[in-house]
Design an enzyme around this catalytic site. Structure first.
Site, PDB file in Angstrom:
ATOM      1  N   HIS A 108      34.788  44.945  33.239  1.00  0.00           N
ATOM      2  CA  HIS A 108      35.572  44.186  32.756  1.00  0.00           C
ATOM      3  C   HIS A 108      36.504  44.559  31.578  1.00  0.00           C
ATOM      4  O   HIS A 108      35.898  45.104  30.705  1.00  0.00           O
ATOM      5  CB  HIS A 108      35.108  42.685  32.606  1.00  0.00           C
ATOM      6  CG  HIS A 108      36.080  41.650  32.540  1.00  0.00           C
ATOM      7  ND1 HIS A 108      36.762  41.168  31.395  1.00  0.00           N
ATOM      8  CD2 HIS A 108      36.565  40.687  33.452  1.00  0.00           C
ATOM      9  CE1 HIS A 108      37.255  40.088  31.554  1.00  0.00           C
ATOM     10  NE2 HIS A 108      37.346  39.824  32.723  1.00  0.00           N
TER      11      HIS A 108
ATOM     12  N   ASP B 172      34.008  38.538  40.144  1.00  0.00           N
ATOM     13  CA  ASP B 172      34.398  38.860  41.541  1.00  0.00           C
ATOM     14  C   ASP B 172      33.319  39.457  42.163  1.00  0.00           C
ATOM     15  O   ASP B 172      33.476  39.094  43.630  1.00  0.00           O
ATOM     16  CB  ASP B 172      35.732  39.767  41.592  1.00  0.00           C
ATOM     17  CG  ASP B 172      36.879  39.342  40.922  1.00  0.00           C
ATOM     18  OD1 ASP B 172      37.260  38.290  41.296  1.00  0.00           O
ATOM     19  OD2 ASP B 172      37.657  39.902  40.166  1.00  0.00           O
TER      20      ASP B 172
END
Length: 457
Positions: free
Chosen positions: A334, A393
């Site tokens: 991320h 996700d």
């Protein structure tokens, strides 16, 4: 007509090759110039941290602790209007209007009282109506294979159904935003049904939402042929919507909201632009990439519990020898979070509960194994010292699959969830800023003289 157009394009293949070559030659920029001029590519500094471009009170994304002036990686935290999302999810246990309370919190800056919530739910229920004429004349016509594009078209067309579409006063924009939050689930689900009917020859099913149900419940009700769902299914979808509702002003689609809003344009144009941003596989489409990757892993690994076999295949993915040969393990890493993504941590726990109800614990165990192995493998492969954690996700696509949500609706569900965040940021931009967002680009080409066409080579 379409066949004629395709034939014409094929006949001009060599011309298109020449045009493409000219385009690439004319726009290639020396990558060293970005370093020379200290250009913040992607609005990020050399360490990958986002460049500060604005102020917000809507949400805070925290990945570090500040110790003696130094940033120390920490477990990730996400705050909506100053309240930790962990506390929001925990506090909403046993209540079915969690997403609606989160919408109120993001837009109005506080959690609603019981009276305020009842009033708000009543308003949202009335705004949920889409109208038979709109469904027939807009949603059902020119069905689209990509639901995000279908949603954009429908959102832009809502402009013509609005008696006051250009008014960007706070009161009117609030009305428009609440209407879009209420109507977007209907637009997405109906667009999917239209696609299935007109392009896949499936039975057309259009079911109206029911008053008294939560937004999550109505999505499942409208989507499923029998309209049935379990309490846990509705709860997990409600949690997923909460976790995707907002993530700071710097993510691509929300920054798009700020940029487009700052131009003074209407709400429908702003939302359509943000949907277009979210559609991209580097943003909202990532969960579908994760699902496709796991389908590939399942197809090539004989024993899902064998750590060595799983690790070997993950190395192949990283070495661009397997899956889509991009060298990426999707769902890992991320831009902000380091040790953990709080949204992933929360959603993972609910994914486990749902997997138990669905009898899919073997698949859940595979996800856990890949998550545990992938972070370390990515660090080794890229020689990184920064921890690589799974992001939201990683499990969201798995959750949607267990909820029998078709892949065509994965990213639209994300858009439905993020609509409150976009709304809050649009209103914040309108209230606090009166200046168009206009960053600078450094010109690095050369000035040349005009040459008449007869003399060009």
């Amino acid at each position: 007509m379409q066949d004629v157009e395709m034939t014409s394009i094929e006949n001009l293949k060599s011309d298109w090759d020449s045009l493409e070559s000219a385009l690439l030659h004319g726009h290639r920029i020396d990558p060293n110039l970005y370093v020379e001029y200290d250009v913040k590519r992607g609005l990020r500094d050399s360490a990958g941290k986002g460049v500060l471009t604005g102020l917000t009170e809507i949400s805070d994304v925290v990945a570090y602790d500040l110790v003696n002036g130094r940033q120390i990686p920490a477990e990730g935290a996400l705050y909506y209007q100053g309240i930790n999302v962990y506390d929001i999810v925990k506090g909403l246990q046993g209540r079915k209007y969690g997403f609606e309370e989160t919408v109120y919190l993001l837009i109005f800056g506080k959690l609603p009282t019981k009276q305020e919530l009842d009033m708000f739910l009543g308003v949202m229920s009335e705004l949920q109506e889409l109208g038979g004429r709109f469904v027939r004349d807009v949603v059902m016509k020119a069905s689209n294979g990509n639901m995000m594009n279908a949603m954009q078209r429908c959102v832009l067309t809502l402009y013509t159904y609005d008696e006051n579409p250009e008014d960007i006063s706070v009161r009117n924009v609030l009305r428009q935003c609440l209407e879009l939050i209420a109507k977007l689930p209907l637009i997405a689900v109906y667009s999917y049904h239209a696609y299935r009917h007109f392009r896949k020859d499936d039975t057309l099913l259009i079911r109206n939402p029911k008053k008294g149900l939560s937004l999550a419940e109505n999505i499942l009700l409208m989507l499923r042929p029998d309209g049935e769902y379990t309490e846990l299914e509705a709860k997990v979808l409600d949690i997923a919507l909460i976790l995707h509702a907002e993530h700071g002003g710097g993510n691509n689609s929300t920054f798009t909201t700020h940029v487009v809003t700052s131009s003074g344009t209407d709400t429908y144009s702003s939302v359509a632009a943000s949907i277009g941003s979210l559609k991209g596989p580097r943003h909202g489409g990532a969960n579908l990439k994760v699902q496709n990757m796991f389908a590939d892993i399942k197809a090539h690994i004989s024993d899902w519990t064998n750590e060595g076999e799983v690790a070997d295949y993950l190395r192949k993915i990283l070495n661009k020898e397997a899956f889509d040969r991009s060298g990426l393990i999707y769902g890992m890493g991320h831009a902000v979070y380091t040790l953990s993504d709080p949204r992933e941590v929360i959603l993972k726990s609910f994914a486990k509960d749902l997997a138990q109800e669905k009898g899919m614990m073997e698949e859940f165990a595979l996800y856990e194994l890949v998550e545990r192995l992938a972070g370390q493998l990515v660090m080794e492969q890229r020689r990184l010292f920064k921890n690589v954690c799974a992001n939201v996700d990683f499990y969201s696509g798995f959750v949607y699959s267990m909820l029998d949500i078709p892949q065509e609706l994965f990213t639209p569900i994300f858009a439905i969830a993020r609509m409150p965040g976009w709304s809050a940021h649009r209103l914040e931009e309108l209230i606090n800023a009166n200046k168009i967002i206009r960053p600078a680009y450094k010109y690095v080409g050369t000035h040349t003289d005009f040459v008449p066409v007869e003399e060009r080579v």
